[in-house]
Structures are given as structure tokens and as C-alpha cells.
Scaffold this motif. Structure first.
Motif, mmCIF file in Angstrom:
data_model
loop_
_atom_site.group_PDB
_atom_site.id
_atom_site.type_symbol
_atom_site.label_atom_id
_atom_site.label_comp_id
_atom_site.label_asym_id
_atom_site.label_seq_id
_atom_site.Cartn_x
_atom_site.Cartn_y
_atom_site.Cartn_z
ATOM 1 N N ASN A 234 -1.594 -11.414 -2.456
ATOM 2 C CA ASN A 234 -0.583 -12.478 -1.936
ATOM 3 C C ASN A 234 -0.658 -13.502 -2.546
ATOM 4 O O ASN A 234 0.054 -14.644 -2.452
ATOM 5 C CB ASN A 234 0.207 -12.566 -0.356
ATOM 6 C CG ASN A 234 0.703 -12.028 0.251
ATOM 7 O OD1 ASN A 234 2.067 -11.628 0.077
ATOM 8 N ND2 ASN A 234 0.284 -10.555 1.308
ATOM 9 N N VAL A 241 1.272 -8.202 -4.416
ATOM 10 C CA VAL A 241 2.766 -8.430 -4.232
ATOM 11 C C VAL A 241 3.595 -8.338 -4.996
ATOM 12 O O VAL A 241 4.789 -8.098 -5.288
ATOM 13 C CB VAL A 241 2.818 -9.291 -2.644
ATOM 14 C CG1 VAL A 241 4.144 -9.074 -1.963
ATOM 15 C CG2 VAL A 241 2.020 -8.127 -1.373
ATOM 16 N N ASN A 242 3.333 -9.424 -5.442
ATOM 17 C CA ASN A 242 3.922 -10.325 -6.710
ATOM 18 C C ASN A 242 4.363 -9.136 -8.149
ATOM 19 O O ASN A 242 5.298 -9.034 -8.689
ATOM 20 C CB ASN A 242 3.594 -11.538 -6.663
ATOM 21 C CG ASN A 242 3.504 -12.917 -5.987
ATOM 22 O OD1 ASN A 242 4.172 -12.488 -5.581
ATOM 23 N ND2 ASN A 242 2.974 -13.968 -5.851
ATOM 24 N N SER A 243 3.157 -8.680 -8.372
ATOM 25 C CA SER A 243 3.173 -7.918 -9.464
ATOM 26 C C SER A 243 3.866 -6.557 -9.156
ATOM 27 O O SER A 243 4.896 -5.546 -9.901
ATOM 28 C CB SER A 243 2.085 -7.261 -9.538
ATOM 29 O OG SER A 243 1.164 -8.493 -9.916
ATOM 30 N N LEU A 244 4.343 -6.121 -7.427
ATOM 31 C CA LEU A 244 4.754 -5.552 -7.466
ATOM 32 C C LEU A 244 6.456 -5.295 -7.267
ATOM 33 O O LEU A 244 6.956 -4.503 -7.659
ATOM 34 C CB LEU A 244 4.334 -3.964 -5.611
ATOM 35 C CG LEU A 244 3.077 -3.816 -5.871
ATOM 36 C CD1 LEU A 244 2.711 -3.275 -5.327
ATOM 37 C CD2 LEU A 244 3.295 -2.195 -7.139
ATOM 38 N N THR A 245 6.466 -6.682 -7.256
ATOM 39 C CA THR A 245 7.835 -6.528 -6.962
ATOM 40 C C THR A 245 8.437 -6.960 -8.484
ATOM 41 O O THR A 245 9.428 -6.274 -8.464
ATOM 42 C CB THR A 245 8.298 -8.860 -6.456
ATOM 43 O OG1 THR A 245 7.347 -8.847 -4.967
ATOM 44 C CG2 THR A 245 9.591 -8.991 -6.313
ATOM 45 N N LYS A 248 8.934 -4.011 -9.593
ATOM 46 C CA LYS A 248 10.092 -2.968 -8.307
ATOM 47 C C LYS A 248 12.074 -3.091 -9.099
ATOM 48 O O LYS A 248 12.544 -2.630 -9.441
ATOM 49 C CB LYS A 248 10.146 -3.452 -7.014
ATOM 50 C CG LYS A 248 11.762 -2.857 -6.474
ATOM 51 C CD LYS A 248 11.610 -3.636 -5.343
ATOM 52 C CE LYS A 248 11.776 -4.646 -4.987
ATOM 53 N NZ LYS A 248 11.930 -5.493 -3.369
ATOM 54 N N ILE A 268 7.809 3.873 -6.720
ATOM 55 C CA ILE A 268 7.249 1.758 -6.729
ATOM 56 C C ILE A 268 8.111 1.730 -5.735
ATOM 57 O O ILE A 268 7.342 1.161 -5.020
ATOM 58 C CB ILE A 268 7.754 2.122 -8.537
ATOM 59 C CG1 ILE A 268 7.538 2.616 -9.098
ATOM 60 C CG2 ILE A 268 7.903 0.252 -8.245
ATOM 61 C CD1 ILE A 268 7.747 2.239 -10.395
ATOM 62 N N GLN A 269 9.158 2.128 -5.182
ATOM 63 C CA GLN A 269 9.996 1.075 -4.096
ATOM 64 C C GLN A 269 8.545 1.817 -2.730
ATOM 65 O O GLN A 269 8.692 1.234 -1.904
ATOM 66 C CB GLN A 269 11.352 2.384 -4.177
ATOM 67 C CG GLN A 269 12.386 1.237 -4.930
ATOM 68 C CD GLN A 269 11.939 -0.466 -4.679
ATOM 69 O OE1 GLN A 269 12.333 -0.826 -4.310
ATOM 70 N NE2 GLN A 269 12.665 -0.169 -5.792
ATOM 71 N N PHE A 272 6.001 0.173 -3.173
ATOM 72 C CA PHE A 272 5.733 -1.474 -2.384
ATOM 73 C C PHE A 272 6.155 -1.665 -0.828
ATOM 74 O O PHE A 272 5.355 -3.173 -0.553
ATOM 75 C CB PHE A 272 7.210 -1.894 -3.136
ATOM 76 C CG PHE A 272 7.474 -3.467 -3.040
ATOM 77 C CD1 PHE A 272 6.531 -4.465 -3.599
ATOM 78 C CD2 PHE A 272 8.713 -3.886 -1.790
ATOM 79 C CE1 PHE A 272 7.406 -6.153 -3.233
ATOM 80 C CE2 PHE A 272 9.088 -5.254 -1.462
ATOM 81 C CZ PHE A 272 8.653 -6.052 -2.351
ATOM 82 N N ILE A 275 2.111 -1.194 0.520
ATOM 83 C CA ILE A 275 1.958 -2.439 -0.200
ATOM 84 C C ILE A 275 2.036 -3.834 1.274
ATOM 85 O O ILE A 275 1.424 -4.756 1.511
ATOM 86 C CB ILE A 275 1.912 -2.738 -1.409
ATOM 87 C CG1 ILE A 275 0.782 -1.518 -1.835
ATOM 88 C CG2 ILE A 275 0.739 -4.169 -1.285
ATOM 89 C CD1 ILE A 275 -0.439 -2.076 -1.533
ATOM 90 N N ASP A 276 3.436 -3.954 0.974
ATOM 91 C CA ASP A 276 3.662 -5.362 1.603
ATOM 92 C C ASP A 276 3.272 -4.665 3.517
ATOM 93 O O ASP A 276 3.589 -5.759 4.354
ATOM 94 C CB ASP A 276 5.711 -5.257 1.459
ATOM 95 C CG ASP A 276 5.796 -6.577 2.840
ATOM 96 O OD1 ASP A 276 5.377 -6.957 1.896
ATOM 97 O OD2 ASP A 276 7.308 -6.173 2.732
#
Length: 551
Positions: A234, A241-245, A248, A268-269, A272, A275-276
């Protein structure tokens, strides 16, 4: 009934094979001719201990075989109990090897000497002068009285109850002895059990406590790692998380350009979401993880308790401690219940004792009823055998001990002459008197129970002609219900036989041999004449012999 006897390589006998029938058989022969050898061979096949000196040829085995007709002996249970084939014509064989090894067989099945002896006792009763010692035995005397009293079934019931009583008494004694020892250990076992019951014993508890201890003991390290993991996910600049956002968003746009990008977007969803969720789980772990010195101490105490108990009892793990706990629980419980068990055994023993007392009293009453008849039969028979003044004093009185034949004690006293004191048979009766008393008792027994083949071995030694005539009559009368043999040196006894065999010696090639043959009527006359007058067969001796035989 003894039907056939075969002897090979025994003493002076090379080979002998002789058949017998029922009735009264007389066996005669000069002194030293081998009558005792014949009886010795028969004794071997009935279970007597073997001796290498018995072998005539030391390099050849000795074989003695006897065939019996046993259909009337009631021996089926004996054969069943010893896993033997029951045959109405049973063959008993004994072999003595030159090495000294002896083997015994019943219907070709190998048996021990004890089994052979047990069977032999049921087949032949060998009565010699030495056996008269049994007359002084109270058990034998009671056996005679029980035969007259027809106590067979009552005795069998008594013995069954006695066996149960003795078993209960033995078990009670064992319980009392065990209680005596168990009480010494009871307190210690109870202490050990309380220790185990106080411990948190259940399957998997040790692994659970060890895991909890590791978490509580390393809580600061765990918090540090959880925090670092959360930051990696985070962080505002480089967090996963930011990178995966961002990733996405890219995949969402790509999904509009074809189905192959749609599948990629779904994957990918999914990543995400996982990981979240992990990030949230790390945050929750951080919130729950905190130092708890009290829980740590409690967990450590429980673990040490388990470790100490394992060391104390030599156990490898908690499952072994649980087994030890169960065993201790059974011991403590058993010890605490012993008093109740002992009381139950004592009550059972008391009931069995009362039943035995009742049966013993019945036996005693039946015995006392027949004493007058027994005394009269004994005295009448002995009177005909030249002992007109012989009298008996027989008294039955109770004893405290349960014996195999009841609770009776017996006083069996004898006086041969008027005016003489009564005394024990073995002390006041001569050898000749004992022989006549034993013959009388056996003849009485033959009237009341089925006796095996009877073999009298020179029971008439020291007896006069007229009395021996009476003894022969008694043996002949006994043979009406059983097979009787008499090895005798008296012509009066021999003349009473239904069959007459002679044992004699011959010399062949410088070697002495014992033989045996059945005499025909003429041979029998000559044998008796020789017994009466010696080797010279006088006319008077021949005439006397014919008179004895009623020829």
C-alpha cells in the motif's frame, strides 16, 4: 479285556505272542521259569518306566504290544480328551530302543507315559502281595464303601462342586493378596493420576501450545513483518496495490478490443481482488497482534507441565501420556473396587461351601448305611478263607477338610483272633492275612462296580491247600463279570481256571528262552500232577489232578 499280548526281545523272551479270552485264566510254571518276566513285560506296556537291562539283544529294540477289548469300559471321553482315535479293539504298544529311548503308542498315535499309565490303570488291575499296602489307605477303604453305597453319581456331583469351590477359593486368595500389595501402591498411583488429570491432555494440544508460544514469544518480530508487508502493498509511490490499480485500468481499456483481451482483463481483475484482500488481512493481523505477557506465561506453564510429565513417565508424546493415564485410572479403580469384589467372592464361596457340606453329609449318611453289610461280607468271606475269628471295626466321623471324596475320616481296624485288640491293618495283619483280605475286598468290589481285568500275582503265597481252594473259587466267581488272571504256584487255584497257560524255559544253542503255551486237557492234568507231586508223575498225583479238574 486283554485279548492278545506280543513281546519281542524282552529279558529271556525272544518272541512271544499269546491270545486270551474272558473268564478265569491260570498261569503256572516252575520257579524261575519267567512268570515275573511276563508280568514285567505287561507292566511296561501299561506305563512302567523302561530299563535298558530289559533288552535281551542290546542291539535290537524291544517291542511289547497288547490288544484290549474296551467297548464296556466307558473310555470314549478319555480318548476324546487326549485327541486319540477310539477303537473298541485298542492296541497299546511300547518300544524301547537300544539307545535307551522309549516310545509309547495308543492305536498308533504317540503318547506320553503319563497318558499310557492313565489308560493302563483303567485296563488292568495288577494285584500282588506288595499291593496289599493299599488296604491301609483311607481313600481306598472309602472307595470300597462308596461302591457298596452306590455313591458314584453323588461323588461326581460332589467333585464338580468341589472344583468350583476350590477355584473360587483360589481366586479369593489371589484377590486378597493383590489387595494387600495394591493398597501399598494405591496412594502413589492416585497421586500420579491426579497429576495427569490436571494436565491439559488431549490429542494435538502440544502442537497447539507450541505454535501459540512461538507467536506470543515473537510478537514484535511478527508485527514488524506484518507492517513491512502491508507497506509493500500500500505504499503511495511503489505499493503493489497502486500499481495493480493502474494495470487494471489498462486491462479494462484493452478488453474493448477483442475477446482475447477480455480473458486477460479477468485474470488481472482476479489478481487485484486477491492482493487487495491480502492487504486487508495483513492489516487485521496487525490490529490483533499485540504483546500479552500473561498469555505467554500461561502457555509456557502448560507446555512445561507437558514436558515434565513426559520426562517423568518416559513418554514420547501426549498420546503415550493418555495411555498411561488410562492404565493408572484402571489400577486405581480396580483397587477401589477390590473390597466389593472380595465380598462377592466371599459370598459365592460361602454358598458353595454350604452346598459341599450338604453333599458331604449325604455321602457320609450313605456310607454309614452300608457299613454293617460290608463288615458282614468281609467277615463271612474271610471265615471261608480260614479266618473264622476275623472281625472289623469300621467307623466314619466328620473332618473339617474338604477332600476329593468328601469330609469323612475313617477308622478301619482289624482283629484276626478273638480276644486280641483291634489295630490298623498294616500293623496287626500278616502278609497272608492281608492277601486274603485284599482278595475278599476285590471280590466284593466286583459285585458292585465294573472292574478292569484283574491280574493276581501269587496272591496265594503262604496259603494252605484247603484255603487256596476257596481262593480259587472266589477268583472263579469274580470271572463271571470280568476277566481274571492268576499267576499261581498252587494246583488248587490253577484247577479253578477256565483256561490254563504254562510258562517254561528251554535251552537252544546254549541260550535260555522263556516260552508260554496254552495247555490242552491232558497237558493240564500233567501240569497239576507235577505241581502236586513233583517231576515224578505218580498215579496218585495224576488221579488227584483229575479230581481237582473234575475229569
Amino acid at each position: 479285556m486283554l485279548a492278545n499280548l506280543s513281546i519281542k526281545n524282552y529279558a529271556l523272551i525272544d518272541e512271544l505272542n499269546v491270545s486270551f479270552t474272558d473268564g478265569f485264566t491260570a498261569i503256572t510254571g516252575e520257579t524261575g521259569a519267567g512268570k515275573s518276566i511276563l508280568l514285567g513285560g505287561l507292566s511296561l506296556v501299561l506305563g512302567k518306566r523302561a530299563d535298558l537291562s530289559s533288552l535281551r539283544d542290546k542291539d535290537t529294540k524291544c517291542i511289547i504290544e497288547a490288544e484290549f477289548r474296551i467297548d464296556k469300559y466307558g473310555l470314549k471321553s478319555f480318548f476324546e480328551d487326549n485327541d486319540l482315535d477310539y477303537e473298541e479293539r485298542t492296541i497299546v504298544r511300547r518300544e524301547i530302543q537300544p539307545s535307551g529311548k522309549s516310545r509309547a503308542f495308543i492305536n498308533d498315535s504317540p503318547v506320553t507315559l503319563d497318558i499310557l499309565t492313565e489308560l493302563g490303570d483303567s485296563l488292568i488291575d495288577v494285584h500282588s502281595q506288595h499291593q496289599t499296602l493299599r488296604l491301609a489307605d483311607n481313600d481306598f477303604q472309602l472307595k470300597v464303601i462308596d461302591a457298596l453305597a452306590d455313591n458314584g453319581k453323588l461323588l461326581a456331583t460332589y467333585l464338580d462342586n468341589l472344583e468350583g469351590y476350590r477355584k473360587t477359593s483360589k481366586e479369593l486368595e489371589a484377590l486378597i493378596d493383590f489387595q494387600r500389595e495394591a493398597i501399598k501402591e494405591h496412594d502413589y498411583n492416585s497421586f500420579l493420576l491426579e497429576e495427569l488429570e490436571a494436565a491439559p491432555l488431549k490429542m494435538g494440544i502440544q502442537e497447539e501450545l507450541e505454535e501459540r508460544y512461538e507467536q506470543l514469544n515473537n510478537v514484535s518480530t511478527i508485527l514488524e513483518l506484518l507492517s513491512k508487508g502491508y507497506q509493500l502493498l500500500n505504499d503511495d509511490q511503489v505499493g503493489v496495490v497502486n500499481s495493480l490499480t493502474e494495470l487494471k485500468q489498462v486491462s479494462n481499456r484493452l478488453s474493448g478490443f477483442g475477446s482475447q483481451y477480455t480473458d486477460l482483463n479477468k485474470r488481472i481483475q482476479s489478481v487485484f481482488i486477491e492482493i487487495d484482500d491480502i492487504a486487508e488481512e495483513l492489516q487485521r493481523f496487525q490490529e490483533r497482534a499485540e504483546a500479552d505477557p500473561q498469555s505467554l506465561e500461561e502457555t509456557n506453564t502448560k507446555l512445561q507441565q507437558l514436558y515434565d510429565l513426559q520426562k517423568k513417565h518416559g513418554a514420547g508424546d501426549v498420546s503415550e501420556l493418555l495411555e498411561i493415564k488410562e492404565a493408572l485410572s484402571e489400577k486405581v479403580s480396580f483397587t477401589e473396587n477390590l473390597e466389593s469384589d472380595i465380598q462377592k467372592k466371599q459370598e459365592l464361596q460361602s454358598v458353595q461351601q454350604k452346598e459341599l457340606d450338604t453333599l458331604a453329609e449325604s455321602l457320609s449318611a450313605q456310607r454309614k448305611k452300608v457299613l454293617p453289610s460290608l463288615k458282614k461280607q468281609l467277615q463271612d468271606s474271610l471265615s471261608s478263607l480260614g479266618m473264622p475269628s476275623a472281625t472289623f471295626k469300621i467307623e466314619i466321623y466328620p473332618s473339617k477338610e474338604f477332600k476329593n471324596n468328601g469330609k469323612d475320616a475313617l477308622m478301619f481296624l482289624f482283629s484276626a483272633n478273638k480276644g486280641t485288640d483291634y489295630g490298623e491293618l498294616k500293623k496287626v495283619a500278616s502278609g497272608g492275612e492281608l492277601s486274603r483280605i485284599m482278595l475278599t475286598i476285590k471280590s466284593i468290589l466286583a459285585k458292585y462296580e465294573h472292574l478292569p481285568t484283574m491280574m493276581f500275582d501269587e496272591i496265594d503265597t503262604g496259603v494252605s491247600g484247603e484255603i487256596s481252594n476257596k481262593m480259587g473259587d472266589i477268583m472263579n466267581a469274580m470271572s463271571e463279570t470280568m476277566q481274571v488272571f492268576s499267576i499261581t504256584h498252587l494246583p488248587q487255584v490253577a484247577s479253578k481256571g477256565d483256561h490254563h497257560f504254562k510258562v517254561f524255559k528251554i535251552e537252544e544253542g546254549g541260550t535260555t528262552h522263556t516260552k508260554m503255551k496254552k495247555l490242552d486237557p491232558d497237558e493240564r492234568v500233567r501240569e497239576l500232577a507235577g505241581m502236586l507231586g513233583g517231576k515224578d508223575l505218580t498215579d496218585s498225583a495224576m488221579a488227584h489232578a483229575r479230581e481237582l479238574l473234575n475229569f
